[in-house]
Design an enzyme around this catalytic site. Structure first.
Site, short mmCIF file in Angstrom:
data_model
loop_
_atom_site.label_atom_id
_atom_site.label_comp_id
_atom_site.label_asym_id
_atom_site.label_seq_id
_atom_site.Cartn_x
_atom_site.Cartn_y
_atom_site.Cartn_z
N GLU A 54 -5.93 -4.57 10.51
CA GLU A 54 -4.90 -3.57 10.79
C GLU A 54 -5.27 -2.82 12.06
O GLU A 54 -6.10 -1.89 12.01
CB GLU A 54 -4.81 -2.56 9.64
N HIS A 84 -9.75 1.39 4.29
CA HIS A 84 -8.55 1.62 5.10
C HIS A 84 -8.89 2.62 6.22
O HIS A 84 -9.68 3.55 6.01
CB HIS A 84 -7.43 2.17 4.22
N GLY A 120 1.95 2.55 11.06
CA GLY A 120 2.97 3.60 11.02
C GLY A 120 3.59 3.92 12.37
O GLY A 120 4.28 4.92 12.51
N ASN A 157 0.86 -1.19 0.00
CA ASN A 157 0.00 0.00 0.00
C ASN A 157 0.90 1.24 0.00
O ASN A 157 1.43 1.62 1.04
CB ASN A 157 -0.91 -0.03 1.25
N TRP A 158 1.04 1.83 -1.17
CA TRP A 158 1.95 2.98 -1.29
C TRP A 158 1.35 4.27 -0.77
O TRP A 158 2.02 5.30 -0.70
CB TRP A 158 2.35 3.16 -2.76
N LYS A 159 0.06 4.25 -0.44
CA LYS A 159 -0.63 5.46 0.04
C LYS A 159 -0.31 6.63 -0.90
O LYS A 159 -0.18 6.41 -2.11
CB LYS A 159 -0.23 5.76 1.49
P1 PGA Z 1 2.45 0.69 7.80
O1 PGA Z 1 1.02 0.91 7.09
O2 PGA Z 1 3.00 -0.63 7.29
O3 PGA Z 1 3.26 1.85 7.38
O4 PGA Z 1 2.18 0.64 9.27
C1 PGA Z 1 0.15 -0.15 6.89
C2 PGA Z 1 -1.14 0.34 6.29
O5 PGA Z 1 -1.60 1.44 6.66
O6 PGA Z 1 -1.73 -0.34 5.45
#
Ligand code: PGA
Length: 237
Positions: free
Chosen positions: A163, A95, A169, A8-10
């Site tokens: 999640e 998400h 993060g 997931n590159w956001k």
């Molecule tokens: P992260 O993000 O690996 O940077 O914690 C995961 C996500 O939000 O899908």
């Protein structure tokens, strides 16, 4: 056992940087994935998806969102039908970063109902905040119950990404026994749908190795931006 690894590159990279990543780094990452038993799906922003699906059309690509309705007067939305026509196979739905912007369980249900007829797999994200940790069952139940109807109708198994919001993060992750308890609960609530359950939240190679017996794959955020880390995660599963 084969795992599904979803990157997931956001909105972490702008267009030119993401194209460079795809052009320079992707081929090597792909070789690592192809030499493993695992399936890798990268989810760039909409702006890079057509580059990815055109240049690497044999691979599976994912989007990070889609519109709630199939087509219509919805300014700024992207239709599941367009994504299917572009050759996109997966879409991240619900998400926590989108739920925070006001996306409701009903909207998520609408997105799932738009995607399934297009043969696109939604990757449905669920999770609780730190404050909700004690009552996680109640929170997850509400997020899971909207899946039952669309998936039963489509006669297909969902991909659910658990999640914990406090793990995203943050560098924090649940303990194995905590994760096992939640995965069992998810599987209990959705037993008839036989879901695949992914874990997401600060996934790094060590976590990928440790959690492997507990989950069917990972949703990887920041570590997926670094090609070396992404390769290590694939090799650690
Ligand atoms: P992260 O993000 O690996 O940077 O914690 C995961 C996500 O939000 O899908």
């Amino acid at each position: 056992m084969s795992k599904l690894i979803v990157a997931n590159w956001k909105m972490e990279m702008a267009h030119m940087e993401a194209i460079e990543w795809l052009h320079e780094d992707y081929p090597e990452v792909r070789i690592t994935a192809d030499n493993s038993p695992h399936e890798l799906v990268i989810c760039p922003s909409f702006t890079e998806l057509s580059y990815a699906t055109e240049h690497f059309f044999e691979d599976q690509w994912g989007a990070q969102n889609c519109g709630t309705y199939p087509l219509g007067p919805f300014t700024g939305e992207v239709s599941a039908i367009s994504l299917a026509e572009m050759g996109v196979f997966h879409v991240i739905v619900g998400h926590s970063e989108r739920r925070e912007l006001g996306e409701t369980n009903e909207m998520i249900k609408g997105k799932i109902e738009s995607l399934l007829p297009q043969f696109i797999n939604p990757i449905v994200c669920i999770g609780e905040t730190l404050e909700q940790r004690e009552s996680y069952k109640e929170v997850l139940f509400k997020q899971l119950e909207v899946l039952i109807e669309p998936y039963t109708k489509a006669d297909i198994s969902p991909i659910i990404a658990y999640e914990p919001i406090w793990a995203i993060g943050s560098g924090k992750t649940p303990k194995e026994n905590q994760l096992e308890e939640v995965v069992n609960y998810i599987k209990e609530v959705t037993a008839e749908l036989k879901p695949s359950v992914l874990y997401g939240g600060s996934v790094m190679p060590g976590i990928a190795k440790r959690f492997s017996p507990l989950v069917d794959g990972y949703l990887v955020g920041s570590a997926s931006l670094n090609p070396e880390l992404l390769k290590k995660i694939i090799l650690s599963c």
